[in-house]
Motif scaffolding. Structure first.
Motif, PDB file in Angstrom:
ATOM      1  N   GLU A 207       0.830  -1.202   0.000  1.00  0.00           N
ATOM      2  CA  GLU A 207       0.000   0.000   0.000  1.00  0.00           C
ATOM      3  C   GLU A 207       0.869   1.258   0.000  1.00  0.00           C
ATOM      4  O   GLU A 207       0.591   2.226  -0.719  1.00  0.00           O
ATOM      5  CB  GLU A 207      -0.924  -0.012   1.214  1.00  0.00           C
ATOM      6  N   ARG A 208       1.944   1.238   0.792  1.00  0.00           N
ATOM      7  CA  ARG A 208       2.854   2.395   0.782  1.00  0.00           C
ATOM      8  C   ARG A 208       3.512   2.552  -0.586  1.00  0.00           C
ATOM      9  O   ARG A 208       3.699   3.674  -1.064  1.00  0.00           O
ATOM     10  CB  ARG A 208       3.914   2.223   1.871  1.00  0.00           C
ATOM     11  N   GLN A 209       3.846   1.431  -1.212  1.00  0.00           N
ATOM     12  CA  GLN A 209       4.461   1.500  -2.534  1.00  0.00           C
ATOM     13  C   GLN A 209       3.481   2.086  -3.553  1.00  0.00           C
ATOM     14  O   GLN A 209       3.865   2.931  -4.377  1.00  0.00           O
ATOM     15  CB  GLN A 209       4.903   0.108  -2.966  1.00  0.00           C
ATOM     16  N   ARG A 210       2.218   1.646  -3.494  1.00  0.00           N
ATOM     17  CA  ARG A 210       1.228   2.189  -4.431  1.00  0.00           C
ATOM     18  C   ARG A 210       1.026   3.685  -4.213  1.00  0.00           C
ATOM     19  O   ARG A 210       0.925   4.459  -5.171  1.00  0.00           O
ATOM     20  CB  ARG A 210      -0.094   1.429  -4.268  1.00  0.00           C
ATOM     21  N   ARG A 211       0.958   4.079  -2.940  1.00  0.00           N
ATOM     22  CA  ARG A 211       0.782   5.508  -2.665  1.00  0.00           C
ATOM     23  C   ARG A 211       1.979   6.314  -3.163  1.00  0.00           C
ATOM     24  O   ARG A 211       1.825   7.426  -3.690  1.00  0.00           O
ATOM     25  CB  ARG A 211       0.578   5.733  -1.162  1.00  0.00           C
ATOM     26  N   PHE A 212       3.188   5.749  -2.988  1.00  0.00           N
ATOM     27  CA  PHE A 212       4.380   6.460  -3.458  1.00  0.00           C
ATOM     28  C   PHE A 212       4.342   6.647  -4.977  1.00  0.00           C
ATOM     29  O   PHE A 212       4.611   7.737  -5.484  1.00  0.00           O
ATOM     30  CB  PHE A 212       5.633   5.687  -3.050  1.00  0.00           C
ATOM     31  N   ILE A 213       4.014   5.567  -5.702  1.00  0.00           N
ATOM     32  CA  ILE A 213       3.963   5.670  -7.161  1.00  0.00           C
ATOM     33  C   ILE A 213       2.904   6.674  -7.592  1.00  0.00           C
ATOM     34  O   ILE A 213       3.135   7.521  -8.472  1.00  0.00           O
ATOM     35  CB  ILE A 213       3.693   4.287  -7.776  1.00  0.00           C
ATOM     36  N   SER A 214       1.743   6.600  -6.949  1.00  0.00           N
ATOM     37  CA  SER A 214       0.665   7.523  -7.315  1.00  0.00           C
ATOM     38  C   SER A 214       1.044   8.970  -7.005  1.00  0.00           C
ATOM     39  O   SER A 214       0.868   9.861  -7.840  1.00  0.00           O
ATOM     40  CB  SER A 214      -0.614   7.131  -6.575  1.00  0.00           C
ATOM     41  N   SER A 257       7.959  11.251 -21.350  1.00  0.00           N
ATOM     42  CA  SER A 257       7.891  11.327 -19.890  1.00  0.00           C
ATOM     43  C   SER A 257       6.443  11.433 -19.418  1.00  0.00           C
ATOM     44  O   SER A 257       6.045  10.800 -18.435  1.00  0.00           O
ATOM     45  CB  SER A 257       8.701  12.525 -19.387  1.00  0.00           C
ATOM     46  N   THR A 258       5.654  12.250 -20.133  1.00  0.00           N
ATOM     47  CA  THR A 258       4.241  12.387 -19.766  1.00  0.00           C
ATOM     48  C   THR A 258       3.497  11.065 -19.942  1.00  0.00           C
ATOM     49  O   THR A 258       2.673  10.672 -19.108  1.00  0.00           O
ATOM     50  CB  THR A 258       3.580  13.474 -20.623  1.00  0.00           C
ATOM     51  N   SER A 259       3.828  10.351 -21.035  1.00  0.00           N
ATOM     52  CA  SER A 259       3.199   9.055 -21.254  1.00  0.00           C
ATOM     53  C   SER A 259       3.564   8.073 -20.144  1.00  0.00           C
ATOM     54  O   SER A 259       2.716   7.309 -19.648  1.00  0.00           O
ATOM     55  CB  SER A 259       3.630   8.503 -22.619  1.00  0.00           C
ATOM     56  N   LEU A 260       4.837   8.080 -19.726  1.00  0.00           N
ATOM     57  CA  LEU A 260       5.273   7.192 -18.651  1.00  0.00           C
ATOM     58  C   LEU A 260       4.559   7.532 -17.352  1.00  0.00           C
ATOM     59  O   LEU A 260       4.100   6.633 -16.625  1.00  0.00           O
ATOM     60  CB  LEU A 260       6.788   7.306 -18.474  1.00  0.00           C
ATOM     61  N   VAL A 261       4.437   8.807 -17.046  1.00  0.00           N
ATOM     62  CA  VAL A 261       3.753   9.206 -15.811  1.00  0.00           C
ATOM     63  C   VAL A 261       2.288   8.772 -15.856  1.00  0.00           C
ATOM     64  O   VAL A 261       1.735   8.263 -14.868  1.00  0.00           O
ATOM     65  CB  VAL A 261       3.869  10.732 -15.624  1.00  0.00           C
ATOM     66  N   ASN A 262       1.642   8.976 -16.993  1.00  0.00           N
ATOM     67  CA  ASN A 262       0.242   8.560 -17.108  1.00  0.00           C
ATOM     68  C   ASN A 262       0.096   7.042 -16.939  1.00  0.00           C
ATOM     69  O   ASN A 262      -0.862   6.564 -16.314  1.00  0.00           O
ATOM     70  CB  ASN A 262      -0.318   8.993 -18.457  1.00  0.00           C
ATOM     71  N   LYS A 263       1.048   6.285 -17.491  1.00  0.00           N
ATOM     72  CA  LYS A 263       0.982   4.832 -17.324  1.00  0.00           C
ATOM     73  C   LYS A 263       1.207   4.423 -15.875  1.00  0.00           C
ATOM     74  O   LYS A 263       0.547   3.494 -15.364  1.00  0.00           O
ATOM     75  CB  LYS A 263       2.014   4.163 -18.224  1.00  0.00           C
ATOM     76  N   LEU A 264       2.128   5.087 -15.198  1.00  0.00           N
ATOM     77  CA  LEU A 264       2.336   4.785 -13.788  1.00  0.00           C
ATOM     78  C   LEU A 264       1.091   5.084 -12.964  1.00  0.00           C
ATOM     79  O   LEU A 264       0.710   4.322 -12.065  1.00  0.00           O
ATOM     80  CB  LEU A 264       3.528   5.581 -13.250  1.00  0.00           C
ATOM     81  N   LEU A 265       0.439   6.196 -13.281  1.00  0.00           N
ATOM     82  CA  LEU A 265      -0.803   6.525 -12.581  1.00  0.00           C
ATOM     83  C   LEU A 265      -1.875   5.468 -12.843  1.00  0.00           C
ATOM     84  O   LEU A 265      -2.612   5.063 -11.934  1.00  0.00           O
ATOM     85  CB  LEU A 265      -1.310   7.900 -13.025  1.00  0.00           C
ATOM     86  N   ARG A 266      -1.950   5.029 -14.090  1.00  0.00           N
ATOM     87  CA  ARG A 266      -2.963   4.025 -14.422  1.00  0.00           C
ATOM     88  C   ARG A 266      -2.678   2.705 -13.696  1.00  0.00           C
ATOM     89  O   ARG A 266      -3.581   2.055 -13.165  1.00  0.00           O
ATOM     90  CB  ARG A 266      -2.991   3.807 -15.930  1.00  0.00           C
ATOM     91  N   LEU A 267      -1.406   2.308 -13.658  1.00  0.00           N
ATOM     92  CA  LEU A 267      -1.060   1.087 -12.932  1.00  0.00           C
ATOM     93  C   LEU A 267      -1.358   1.223 -11.444  1.00  0.00           C
ATOM     94  O   LEU A 267      -1.820   0.270 -10.803  1.00  0.00           O
ATOM     95  CB  LEU A 267       0.426   0.773 -13.132  1.00  0.00           C
ATOM     96  N   ARG A 269      -3.694   2.946 -10.116  1.00  0.00           N
ATOM     97  CA  ARG A 269      -5.145   2.805  -9.921  1.00  0.00           C
ATOM     98  C   ARG A 269      -5.557   1.341  -9.996  1.00  0.00           C
ATOM     99  O   ARG A 269      -6.405   0.889  -9.220  1.00  0.00           O
ATOM    100  CB  ARG A 269      -5.889   3.623 -10.970  1.00  0.00           C
ATOM    101  N   TYR A 270      -4.974   0.601 -10.934  1.00  0.00           N
ATOM    102  CA  TYR A 270      -5.310  -0.820 -11.012  1.00  0.00           C
ATOM    103  C   TYR A 270      -4.835  -1.562  -9.760  1.00  0.00           C
ATOM    104  O   TYR A 270      -5.528  -2.450  -9.247  1.00  0.00           O
ATOM    105  CB  TYR A 270      -4.680  -1.444 -12.256  1.00  0.00           C
ATOM    106  N   ASP A 271      -3.634  -1.208  -9.287  1.00  0.00           N
ATOM    107  CA  ASP A 271      -3.128  -1.867  -8.086  1.00  0.00           C
ATOM    108  C   ASP A 271      -3.989  -1.554  -6.863  1.00  0.00           C
ATOM    109  O   ASP A 271      -4.097  -2.374  -5.948  1.00  0.00           O
ATOM    110  CB  ASP A 271      -1.688  -1.434  -7.809  1.00  0.00           C
ATOM    111  N   ALA A 272      -4.570  -0.386  -6.839  1.00  0.00           N
ATOM    112  CA  ALA A 272      -5.436  -0.008  -5.719  1.00  0.00           C
ATOM    113  C   ALA A 272      -6.787  -0.693  -5.773  1.00  0.00           C
ATOM    114  O   ALA A 272      -7.618  -0.483  -4.883  1.00  0.00           O
ATOM    115  CB  ALA A 272      -5.626   1.507  -5.706  1.00  0.00           C
TER     116      ALA A 272
END
Length: 449
Positions: A207-214, A257-267, A269-272
């Motif tokens: 959970e901490r890892q997901r919050r950090f990525i988000s 970079s923007t595409s990578l950030v958007n993908k990280l955000l999407r992941l 959300r899925y992880d959450a």
């Protein structure tokens, strides 16, 4: 307690059976002793050693040899004249050899006579052997039965452990609830409790890892947007175009970079495990056409022939946003890894109650040993000199898991390249019996979600 009960039962059964068997053997032996005492007491005449003189069957070998001498050593009486056992001079027991046998002899010397009673040693040994055999016989019979009983007990105990192992194995990787301990043996409860504590710590860490990525992705979007604005301002001020190429390269880097950030955000959300959007009918053929339209500029910039080769009528029930994400990532991945002047063909195929969207490219494909890792995050198959962040297939897999659809990858057999398949269930009353050529190509490496 089970084992204690089993051993107690075996002991009781063995002791009871041995008691009755040995009692019968001892009874026969003692009855024969009573008979011989009755035959030889007093001054009764000699009786033949064998036969049924008294009407009781017996083994002559079990008879005692009784000898009586007077004070001067003259024989007065002998139960079996054919057996000559020397007279002993001293009172008591003795072991002697006579008449081709070993004997156990008791001698009683009195002033007026000598009485000597002898018995073959083999009779005693036979009696001991029979007693041992009768004592061991019930144990030999009970041992296989006890092993069967013990096997049943162990199976009954292990069945609960097997159910526990199955419950742990079948748990979803994102399950938050602890492992139940209702049907767990008391001896295993501390171990299961330790597993639950470990799972709790692991959940907290994830959970901490997901919050950090988000949080990191959110924080990165703002400076990237600001950089894009600055690039636009510089392009506006660069009237003579001296920095156009450098600005284009910088803008491309910002887009990546923007595409990578958007993908990280999407992941994140899925992880959450965010709930999926409300399902509704989705036209898969139209979804494929829209995806191709969105990615046509990217394909054109790389001289890739991107098109649709078949459009069967197919409607499924699901979240349009997730299906778009899956198909966008599959087609984009195919375009990025296909060499210039290559082709990427998309087809919507229906077979029975399932529909498949196939993406066939003419790229280098994926090595067989790398195939199990293609859905890992940041993993990029060889060659790694192409574009991409290694997150596209991981995002597609996460979206497929949330929608309950299958995502498969396989190498093409007709030519070099890869086949990516999205397999979904059709909406009720939408299935048709169409089996396209080479329909099984994309089923060889099935990553079932």
């Amino acid at each position: 307690m089970w084992l204690a009960g089993l051993m107690a039962t075996i002991g009781i059964c063995a002791a009871t059976t041995s008691y009755f068997l040995v009692r019968n053997e001892a009874s026969d032996f003692l009855d024969n002793q009573l008979r011989q005492i009755a035959l030889y007491v007093g001054d009764t005449p000699l009786v033949p050693a064998a036969g049924r003189v008294d009407g009781v069957a017996h083994d002559p070998e079990d008879d005692f040899v009784i000898q009586v001498w007077n004070a001067v050593g003259q024989p007065l009486q002998q139960s079996d004249p054919s057996i000559a056992i020397p007279r002993q001079q001293a009172n008591g027991l003795a072991d002697i050899s006579a008449a081709d046998n070993n004997w156990r002899v008791y001698t009683l010397v009195t002033p007026d006579r000598t009485v000597q009673v002898s018995q073959e040693m083999s009779v005693r040994q036979e009696l001991a052997a029979n007693a041992a055999l009768q004592a061991a016989l019930p144990i030999a019979i009970l041992m296989p039965l006890s092993l069967l009983t013990l096997s049943w007990i162990i199976d009954r105990i292990m069945a609960r452990l097997n159910r526990l192992a199955f419950a742990i194995t079948s748990r979803d990787a994102a399950a938050d609830d602890p492992v139940p301990i209702d049907d767990v043996p008391a001896e295993v409860i501390p171990f299961v409790s330790s597993i639950n504590l470990l799972l709790a710590r692991l959940r907290s860490l994830l959970e901490r890892q997901r919050r950090f990525i988000s949080d990191a992705a959110h924080e990165l979007r703002t400076p990237l947007s600001a950089l894009q604005i600055q690039i636009d301002n510089l392009r506006h001020d660069d009237r003579d175009g001296r920095f156009a190429q450098r600005l284009s390269e910088l803008e491309a880097g910002i887009r990546r970079s923007t595409s990578l950030v958007n993908k990280l955000l999407r992941l994140a959300r899925y992880d959450a495990r965010e709930p999926a959007p409300a399902p509704r009918p989705v036209d898969l053929a139209q979804l494929a056409v829209d995806t191709i339209a969105r990615l046509t500029p990217l394909a054109g910039s790389r001289s890739i022939d991107l098109g649709i080769t078949r459009r069967d009528r197919a409607v499924t029930i699901g979240a349009l946003a997730d299906l778009e994400i899956i198909l966008d990532n599959l087609v984009e991945n195919a375009v990025l890894y296909t060499p210039p002047s290559g082709t990427v063909d998309v087809a919507v195929l229906v077979a029975g109650q399932e529909a498949r969207i196939e993406i066939r490219d003419t790229g280098p494909g994926i090595a067989e040993e790398e195939m199990p890792r293609v859905f890992e995050r940041f993993f990029r198959a060889m060659p790694q000199d192409g574009e991409g962040s290694g997150l596209g297939l991981a995002i597609a897999k996460a979206a497929a898991e949330r929608q309950g659809v299958r995502l498969t990858l396989a190498m093409r057999e007709d030519e070099p390249g890869l086949i990516a398949c999205l397999v979904v269930r059709l909406a009720p009353n939408e299935g048709v019996a169409l089996v396209p050529p080479n329909a099984g190509d994309c089923e060889r490496n099935d990553y079932d979600n």
